[in-house]
Design an enzyme around this catalytic site. Structure first.
Site: not given
Ligand code: NAP
Length: 268
Positions: A134, A147
């Site tokens: 990120s 985070y």
């Molecule tokens: N969206 C942003 O602005 C942004 C920016 C920079 C980086 N990121 C990074 O991108 C990645 C994906 O995030 P996203 O934005 O796509 O959010 P998201 O839609 O909330 O997806 C997060 C994923 O992680 C899984 N997850 C969470 N806790 C878990 C656990 N304890 N065990 C197994 N799986 C788990 C969730 O699945 P379940 O709930 O089904 O377990 C879900 O599939 C993350 O690493 C996040 O930090 C996001």
């Protein structure tokens, strides 16, 4: 024979988009997250995939994934996408050290454990590891210290691994703001002046492929964020001053996934 990719966090957002993108390129998939119903629906839609419904902070999770790879894919894995991650609400004053540890458990420790479990197979295949970090790994924000700490650590881990591993390509994706379930970015999306700054899961999925086998070492999404992260190192006071000026130092709008209702993980 199709190449095999393990995608963590495939039940929503960036992971789901990445799974769709890889499937379109003909990859066989191992979909990992806690919500089995979501993973199975996606697997069906993609014409079949291996589903591992598991909490990645469970110490047994990496062995469960490795076992699924052994049983369903003859132990072959060509790509590991470390995407699962979350941000939990609270300032350091609110949460104390436990708030930092909660972030480290999912965003760092679970990634390290999964890499350790799959590295032998990735070495055999000459495959790749792509980790979704990120912009927060470079630029901390108040209300998101745990985070940022975890993302900075996982970035350092990935950078070091890229130097140590000669037969495995190690790439890093550095997204800015992306509208997803866990990070709705509602305030930015609803404001016409800031909407442009919010990317899509599909854009990040494309970056995962760019940082994948034989690809780039690091990809920012959108690429302009590379200027901000470089500036953070060159002029350490400037970016935090801008963050404060924009009022973006505290962002309480974080959807906690800690309390998300998930099916009890079952054996694959
Ligand atoms: N969206 C942003 O602005 C942004 C920016 C920079 C980086 N990121 C990074 O991108 C990645 C994906 O995030 P996203 O934005 O796509 O959010 P998201 O839609 O909330 O997806 C997060 C994923 O992680 C899984 N997850 C969470 N806790 C878990 C656990 N304890 N065990 C197994 N799986 C788990 C969730 O699945 P379940 O709930 O089904 O377990 C879900 O599939 C993350 O690493 C996040 O930090 C996001």
């Amino acid at each position: 024979m199709a190449r095999v990719a393990v995608v963590t966090g495939a039940s929503s957002g960036i992971g789901e988009a990445t799974a769709r993108r890889l499937a379109a390129d003909g990859w066989d998939l191992v979909l990992v997250a806690r919500r089995r119903d979501r993973l199975e629906a996606l697997a069906t839609e993609l014409g079949g995939a291996t589903v591992v419904a598991v909490d990645l902070t469970d110490p047994e999770a990496p062995a469960r994934v490795r076992s699924a790879v052994e049983v369903r894919h003859d132990g072959v894995v060509d790509l590991l996408v470390n995407n699962a991650g979350a941000r939990f609400p609270g300032t350091f004053a609110d949460t104390g050290p436990e708030g930092i540890r909660q972030h480290l458990a999912l965003n760092l420790d679970a990634v390290v454990a999964m890499v350790a479990a799959l590295l032998p197979a990735l070495r055999r295949s000459g495959g790749a590891i792509v980790t979704v970090a990120s912009v927060s790994s470079f630029i901390s924000r108040a209300g998101a210290i745990g985070y940022s700490t975890a993302k900075a650590a996982v970035r350092a881990f990935s950078d070091g691994l890229a130097l140590e591993e000669t037969d495995v390509h190690v790439g890093l994706v550095v997204p800015g703001f992306v509208a997803t379930e866990g990070f709705p970015q509602t305030e930015l999306v609803e404001n016409p002046r800031t909407r442009w700054a919010v990317s899509t899961p599909d854009a990040v999925a494309e970056a995962v492929l760019q940082a994948g086998p034989g690809g780039a070492g690091q990809v920012h999404v959108p690429r302009a964020w590379a200027i901000a992260t470089a500036t953070r190192s060159i002029a350490p006071r400037l970016i935090p001053a801008v963050v404060r000026m924009l009022g973006a130092n505290v962002n309480p709008e974080v959807r906690s996934v800690a309390d998300r209702e998930v099916d009890a993980p079952e054996r694959t």
